[in-house]
Design a protein around this motif. Structure first.
Motif, PDB file in Angstrom:
ATOM      1  N   GLN A 285       0.839  -1.205   0.000  1.00 54.28           N
ATOM      2  CA  GLN A 285       0.000   0.000   0.000  1.00 54.28           C
ATOM      3  C   GLN A 285       0.874   1.256   0.000  1.00 54.28           C
ATOM      4  OE1 GLN A 285      -3.968  -1.250   2.451  1.00 54.28           O
ATOM      5  NE2 GLN A 285      -2.115  -1.093   3.659  1.00 54.28           N
ATOM      6  N   ILE A 286       1.742   1.352  -0.980  1.00 51.82           N
ATOM      7  CA  ILE A 286       2.665   2.475  -1.093  1.00 51.82           C
ATOM      8  C   ILE A 286       2.662   2.912  -2.551  1.00 51.82           C
ATOM      9  CG2 ILE A 286       5.010   3.305  -0.660  1.00 51.82           C
ATOM     10  CD1 ILE A 286       5.465   0.885   1.124  1.00 51.82           C
ATOM     11  N   CYS A 287       2.554   4.203  -2.789  1.00 51.61           N
ATOM     12  CA  CYS A 287       2.489   4.694  -4.166  1.00 51.61           C
ATOM     13  C   CYS A 287       3.725   4.318  -4.963  1.00 51.61           C
ATOM     14  CB  CYS A 287       2.303   6.206  -4.176  1.00 51.61           C
ATOM     15  SG  CYS A 287       3.561   7.098  -3.218  1.00 51.61           S
ATOM     16  N   ILE A 288       4.880   4.187  -4.298  1.00 53.98           N
ATOM     17  CA  ILE A 288       6.122   3.857  -4.994  1.00 53.98           C
ATOM     18  C   ILE A 288       6.496   2.382  -4.856  1.00 53.98           C
ATOM     19  CG2 ILE A 288       7.123   6.172  -5.052  1.00 53.98           C
ATOM     20  CD1 ILE A 288       8.642   5.526  -2.498  1.00 53.98           C
ATOM     21  N   ALA A 289       5.583   1.553  -4.327  1.00 59.31           N
ATOM     22  CA  ALA A 289       5.844   0.119  -4.238  1.00 59.31           C
ATOM     23  C   ALA A 289       5.947  -0.484  -5.633  1.00 59.31           C
ATOM     24  CB  ALA A 289       4.720  -0.570  -3.465  1.00 59.31           C
ATOM     25  N   LEU A 290       6.645  -1.599  -5.726  1.00 62.83           N
ATOM     26  CA  LEU A 290       6.696  -2.320  -6.997  1.00 62.83           C
ATOM     27  C   LEU A 290       5.314  -2.843  -7.339  1.00 62.83           C
ATOM     28  CD1 LEU A 290      10.012  -4.330  -6.548  1.00 62.83           C
ATOM     29  CD2 LEU A 290       9.620  -2.397  -8.086  1.00 62.83           C
ATOM     30  N   ASN A 291       4.859  -2.557  -8.554  1.00 64.14           N
ATOM     31  CA  ASN A 291       3.584  -3.077  -9.020  1.00 64.14           C
ATOM     32  C   ASN A 291       3.801  -4.236  -9.983  1.00 64.14           C
ATOM     33  OD1 ASN A 291       0.724  -2.145  -8.552  1.00 64.14           O
ATOM     34  ND2 ASN A 291       0.650  -2.422 -10.765  1.00 64.14           N
ATOM     35  N   ARG A 292       4.925  -4.184 -10.727  1.00 68.62           N
ATOM     36  CA  ARG A 292       5.251  -5.217 -11.705  1.00 68.62           C
ATOM     37  C   ARG A 292       6.723  -5.598 -11.565  1.00 68.62           C
ATOM     38  NH1 ARG A 292       4.456  -2.021 -16.952  1.00 68.62           N
ATOM     39  NH2 ARG A 292       5.218  -0.363 -15.570  1.00 68.62           N
ATOM     40  N   ILE A 293       7.017  -6.869 -11.729  1.00 66.12           N
ATOM     41  CA  ILE A 293       8.393  -7.361 -11.730  1.00 66.12           C
ATOM     42  C   ILE A 293       8.612  -8.062 -13.068  1.00 66.12           C
ATOM     43  CG2 ILE A 293      10.097  -8.829 -10.577  1.00 66.12           C
ATOM     44  CD1 ILE A 293       8.205  -8.643  -8.069  1.00 66.12           C
ATOM     45  N   ALA A 294       9.462  -7.482 -13.902  1.00 66.03           N
ATOM     46  CA  ALA A 294       9.719  -8.035 -15.237  1.00 66.03           C
ATOM     47  C   ALA A 294      11.147  -8.575 -15.270  1.00 66.03           C
ATOM     48  CB  ALA A 294       9.528  -6.969 -16.305  1.00 66.03           C
ATOM     49  N   VAL A 295      11.282  -9.841 -15.629  1.00 64.14           N
ATOM     50  CA  VAL A 295      12.560 -10.555 -15.534  1.00 64.14           C
ATOM     51  C   VAL A 295      12.945 -11.095 -16.905  1.00 64.14           C
ATOM     52  CG1 VAL A 295      13.805 -12.392 -14.316  1.00 64.14           C
ATOM     53  CG2 VAL A 295      11.866 -11.249 -13.202  1.00 64.14           C
ATOM     54  N   HIS A 296      14.249 -10.986 -17.254  1.00 60.79           N
ATOM     55  CA  HIS A 296      14.707 -11.575 -18.508  1.00 60.79           C
ATOM     56  C   HIS A 296      14.395 -13.069 -18.499  1.00 60.79           C
ATOM     57  CE1 HIS A 296      17.351 -12.934 -21.750  1.00 60.79           C
ATOM     58  NE2 HIS A 296      17.276 -11.679 -22.196  1.00 60.79           N
ATOM     59  N   ALA A 297      13.914 -13.579 -19.634  1.00 58.74           N
ATOM     60  CA  ALA A 297      13.447 -14.969 -19.714  1.00 58.74           C
ATOM     61  C   ALA A 297      14.516 -15.962 -19.266  1.00 58.74           C
ATOM     62  CB  ALA A 297      12.991 -15.272 -21.136  1.00 58.74           C
ATOM     63  N   SER A 298      15.788 -15.655 -19.526  1.00 59.08           N
ATOM     64  CA  SER A 298      16.864 -16.580 -19.166  1.00 59.08           C
ATOM     65  C   SER A 298      17.041 -16.715 -17.654  1.00 59.08           C
ATOM     66  CB  SER A 298      18.179 -16.119 -19.794  1.00 59.08           C
ATOM     67  OG  SER A 298      18.604 -14.888 -19.237  1.00 59.08           O
ATOM     68  N   LEU A 299      16.536 -15.743 -16.894  1.00 58.47           N
ATOM     69  CA  LEU A 299      16.670 -15.773 -15.436  1.00 58.47           C
ATOM     70  C   LEU A 299      15.339 -16.022 -14.733  1.00 58.47           C
ATOM     71  CD1 LEU A 299      19.024 -12.716 -14.677  1.00 58.47           C
ATOM     72  CD2 LEU A 299      19.648 -15.113 -15.019  1.00 58.47           C
ATOM     73  N   ALA A 300      14.275 -16.181 -15.502  1.00 58.10           N
ATOM     74  CA  ALA A 300      12.939 -16.218 -14.907  1.00 58.10           C
ATOM     75  C   ALA A 300      12.792 -17.334 -13.875  1.00 58.10           C
ATOM     76  CB  ALA A 300      11.879 -16.362 -15.994  1.00 58.10           C
ATOM     77  N   ASP A 301      13.246 -18.538 -14.200  1.00 55.25           N
ATOM     78  CA  ASP A 301      13.096 -19.657 -13.258  1.00 55.25           C
ATOM     79  C   ASP A 301      13.920 -19.429 -11.999  1.00 55.25           C
ATOM     80  OD1 ASP A 301      11.374 -20.890 -15.010  1.00 55.25           O
ATOM     81  OD2 ASP A 301      12.878 -22.281 -15.813  1.00 55.25           O
ATOM     82  N   ALA A 302      15.170 -19.003 -12.179  1.00 57.96           N
ATOM     83  CA  ALA A 302      16.048 -18.799 -11.028  1.00 57.96           C
ATOM     84  C   ALA A 302      15.530 -17.659 -10.154  1.00 57.96           C
ATOM     85  CB  ALA A 302      17.468 -18.496 -11.504  1.00 57.96           C
ATOM     86  N   PHE A 303      15.091 -16.581 -10.796  1.00 58.43           N
ATOM     87  CA  PHE A 303      14.567 -15.452 -10.014  1.00 58.43           C
ATOM     88  C   PHE A 303      13.309 -15.871  -9.264  1.00 58.43           C
ATOM     89  CE2 PHE A 303      11.577 -12.038  -9.396  1.00 58.43           C
ATOM     90  CZ  PHE A 303      12.343 -11.088  -8.739  1.00 58.43           C
ATOM     91  N   THR A 304      12.392 -16.532  -9.944  1.00 57.08           N
ATOM     92  CA  THR A 304      11.129 -16.917  -9.309  1.00 57.08           C
ATOM     93  C   THR A 304      11.385 -17.810  -8.106  1.00 57.08           C
ATOM     94  OG1 THR A 304       9.954 -16.731 -11.417  1.00 57.08           O
ATOM     95  CG2 THR A 304       8.892 -17.999  -9.676  1.00 57.08           C
ATOM     96  N   GLU A 305      12.311 -18.750  -8.242  1.00 58.78           N
ATOM     97  CA  GLU A 305      12.635 -19.637  -7.119  1.00 58.78           C
ATOM     98  C   GLU A 305      13.192 -18.841  -5.942  1.00 58.78           C
ATOM     99  OE1 GLU A 305      15.428 -23.556  -6.099  1.00 58.78           O
ATOM    100  OE2 GLU A 305      15.384 -22.722  -8.124  1.00 58.78           O
ATOM    101  N   ALA A 306      14.108 -17.919  -6.218  1.00 59.76           N
ATOM    102  CA  ALA A 306      14.697 -17.104  -5.150  1.00 59.76           C
ATOM    103  C   ALA A 306      13.652 -16.186  -4.524  1.00 59.76           C
ATOM    104  CB  ALA A 306      15.859 -16.291  -5.696  1.00 59.76           C
ATOM    105  N   PHE A 307      12.804 -15.629  -5.357  1.00 59.04           N
ATOM    106  CA  PHE A 307      11.768 -14.710  -4.877  1.00 59.04           C
ATOM    107  C   PHE A 307      10.767 -15.456  -3.995  1.00 59.04           C
ATOM    108  CE2 PHE A 307       7.791 -12.175  -5.859  1.00 59.04           C
ATOM    109  CZ  PHE A 307       8.160 -11.058  -5.135  1.00 59.04           C
ATOM    110  N   LEU A 308      10.318 -16.617  -4.442  1.00 55.54           N
ATOM    111  CA  LEU A 308       9.373 -17.397  -3.654  1.00 55.54           C
ATOM    112  C   LEU A 308       9.973 -17.784  -2.304  1.00 55.54           C
ATOM    113  CD1 LEU A 308       7.889 -19.728  -6.422  1.00 55.54           C
ATOM    114  CD2 LEU A 308       6.674 -17.930  -5.182  1.00 55.54           C
ATOM    115  N   GLY A 309      11.257 -18.137  -2.304  1.00 53.87           N
ATOM    116  CA  GLY A 309      11.914 -18.486  -1.047  1.00 53.87           C
ATOM    117  C   GLY A 309      11.909 -17.327  -0.063  1.00 53.87           C
ATOM    118  N   THR A 310      12.149 -16.120  -0.571  1.00 53.68           N
ATOM    119  CA  THR A 310      12.143 -14.938   0.296  1.00 53.68           C
ATOM    120  C   THR A 310      10.735 -14.622   0.779  1.00 53.68           C
ATOM    121  OG1 THR A 310      14.045 -14.022  -0.901  1.00 53.68           O
ATOM    122  CG2 THR A 310      12.763 -12.496   0.446  1.00 53.68           C
ATOM    123  N   VAL A 311       9.771 -14.684  -0.126  1.00 50.20           N
ATOM    124  CA  VAL A 311       8.402 -14.306   0.230  1.00 50.20           C
ATOM    125  C   VAL A 311       7.794 -15.290   1.221  1.00 50.20           C
ATOM    126  CG1 VAL A 311       6.089 -13.870  -0.689  1.00 50.20           C
ATOM    127  CG2 VAL A 311       8.100 -13.084  -1.949  1.00 50.20           C
TER     128      VAL A 311
END
Length: 488
Positions: A285-311
């Protein structure tokens, strides 16, 4: 009487009072639904009284030595620090802030108040030569007079103080209307702080009340020359239209559809941690919060795994628990809006990779994959804890996604090559963007604001000084001027 026992009242002309109508409305805890206070609801008569008090007080404020005005603002920053625990408790109870977020908010408010304390000695003038013989040109910076401030509920204390303190520092009086959800943390507690700091009566007036009842009056009253508004784009457009009819200046910080671009050479783990913080702080609930996360396709799986682990590690629930990172949504209308965006995005083909449920007003931190820019979670401002992940194949496609919105508030680029990140960042149509950091950044001395549907003007530092002051050209004819009365 303890001035902090009067937070349910209006503050006009240095006096705490009931509304002219006698009406009140409950201030409630969004997590427990407990009624905290029954807050006085200002009327149009109260608006007039507040603006007249401000207008009368402002002339005396300008006669005061700048060092004395500076000392009052510096004292206000000290009072905030001294009252930090009390303000934190109010932010947790009234706005659903976690203790972590409340700490950031209070520190930001202190920073902007300290910056504003430098303004009385920064009201500089300039000398200019003249094309007329014997003339001297001077340009004086001076306050606009009275400023109307309408503040939001998401960062109520800081975003009220972000306009109030600089406006006072530039020599103006202020009438503040806080959001109805946060009448105390966005309004009356600020009146009490400045009263304790020794601000003269009438220089700050606080009017809790319904926007439908007093919103137009705050904007159209003949006394204020500048209206500062932080909130939704829809409401901001209406305020700009109303102010324009009366030739008033506006400072508008509105909505955002902020993006994080994770390029193919980015540090995935660092980007994932930054994305989790920038997306889920204060439930998104912040005007400057991230609304979209766009990831290069070559890193999408690795990023998603790392992101899910953090979340997954983020605690959601009671904001009074010091371990909670994701607290409640502010009210039922906002809750339904977020759940509707989630529903429509799922129906359009996105996958819920994590979360998706809610208990009361606490929505689980939710991650959506397979999102495209035309889906609701990417095309609309969410203002909640939903994290849509998009993918791209090239920097040009990343740029197209970033700019596929009418908003332009903040953003982020993660890359192993800072010059590459800088080149891309400069092409994103946004007022603020951060290389190798998330989008939630606010420093008191730096220009803060957006473009397009995200608003007009800038807060922070010299830009806030410009926002709340004007200039006057005064010329002095030192020797008699020859006036020609014909072309011959």
């Amino acid at each position: 009487m303890d001035r902090y026992s009067t937070l349910a009242q209006l503050y006009i002309g240095g006096e705490w009072r009931a509304a002219a109508s006698g009406e009140t409305a409950p201030a409630t805890d969004p997590f427990t639904d407990e009624t905290l206070l029954d807050v006085a609801q200002a009327t149009k008569d109260d608006v007039d009284a507040a603006y007249r008090a401000a207008e009368a007080a402002q002339a005396e404020w300008m006669e005061m030595l700048p060092t004395k005005r500076q000392a009052i603002l510096a004292k206000a920053a000290e009072v905030i620090e001294q009252r930090r625990e009390e303000i934190t408790d109010w932010l947790v109870k009234e706005s659903g802030s976690t203790k972590l977020k409340a700490g950031f908010e209070i520190s930001n408010a202190i920073g902007i108040t300290q910056e504003a304390a430098t303004f009385p000695l920064r009201m500089e003038g300039e000398l200019y030569p003249s094309v007329t013989p014997g003339k001297e040109n001077r340009v004086y910076r001076q306050p606009v007079g009275v400023v109307g401030v309408i503040s939001p509920w998401n960062f109520p204390f800081h975003l009220s103080m972000r306009s109030v303190a600089p406006a006072l520092g530039a020599g103006n009086a202020v009438v503040l209307k806080p959001a109805s959800n946060t009448a105390v943390t966005g309004g009356t507690i600020i009146g009490a702080i400045f009263e304790e700091a020794g601000l003269p009566a009438g220089m700050l007036n606080v009017l809790p009340g319904s926007g439908s009842e007093i919103g137009d009056a705050i904007v159209t009253h003949p006394v204020p020359r500048v209206i500062s508004f932080t909130g939704s784009t829809k409401v901001g457009k209406g305020i700009a239209e109303q102010a324009g009819k009366h030739l008033k200046r506006v400072e508008l910080e509105l909505g955002g559809n902020n993006i994080m671009l994770v390029l193919d050479d980015a540090d995935v783990e660092q980007a994932a941690r930054a994305a989790a913080f920038g997306k889920f702080l204060h439930q998104g609930q912040i005007c400057i919060a991230l609304n979209r996360i766009a990831v290069h396709a070559s890193l999408a799986d690795a990023f998603t795994e790392a992101f899910l682990g953090t979340v997954r590690a983020l605690q959601a629930g009671d904001p009074s628990d010091g371990q909670t990172f994701v607290g409640p949504i502010i009210d039922d209308d906002q809750l339904e809006s977020i759940l509707d965006i989630l529903k429509r995005t799922k129906e359009a083909g996105a996958t819920v990779a994590l979360g998706g449920g809610h208990e009361g007003r606490v929505i689980e931190p939710t991650v959506l994959t397979g999102v495209t820019q035309d889906m609701s979670a990417a095309s609309e401002e969410i203002f909640g804890p939903l994290a849509p992940i998009l993918t791209f194949e090239s920097d040009e496609e990343a740029l197209e996604i970033a700019n596929a919105t009418d908003y332009g508030l903040s953003g982020s680029v993660f890359t192993g090559n800072t010059e590459r990140g800088l080149r891309l960042a400069r092409r994103v149509k946004t007022g603020m963007i951060h290389v190798n950091d998330m989008s939630v950044n606010d420093e008191p001395h730096v220009a803060f604001g957006g473009m397009g549907a995200s608003g007009l003007g800038r807060f922070g530092g010299k830009w806030a000084l410009d926002a709340f002051s004007t200039v006057q050209w005064v010329s002095i004819q030192h020797q008699p001027r020859t006036y020609r009365f014909s072309a011959k």
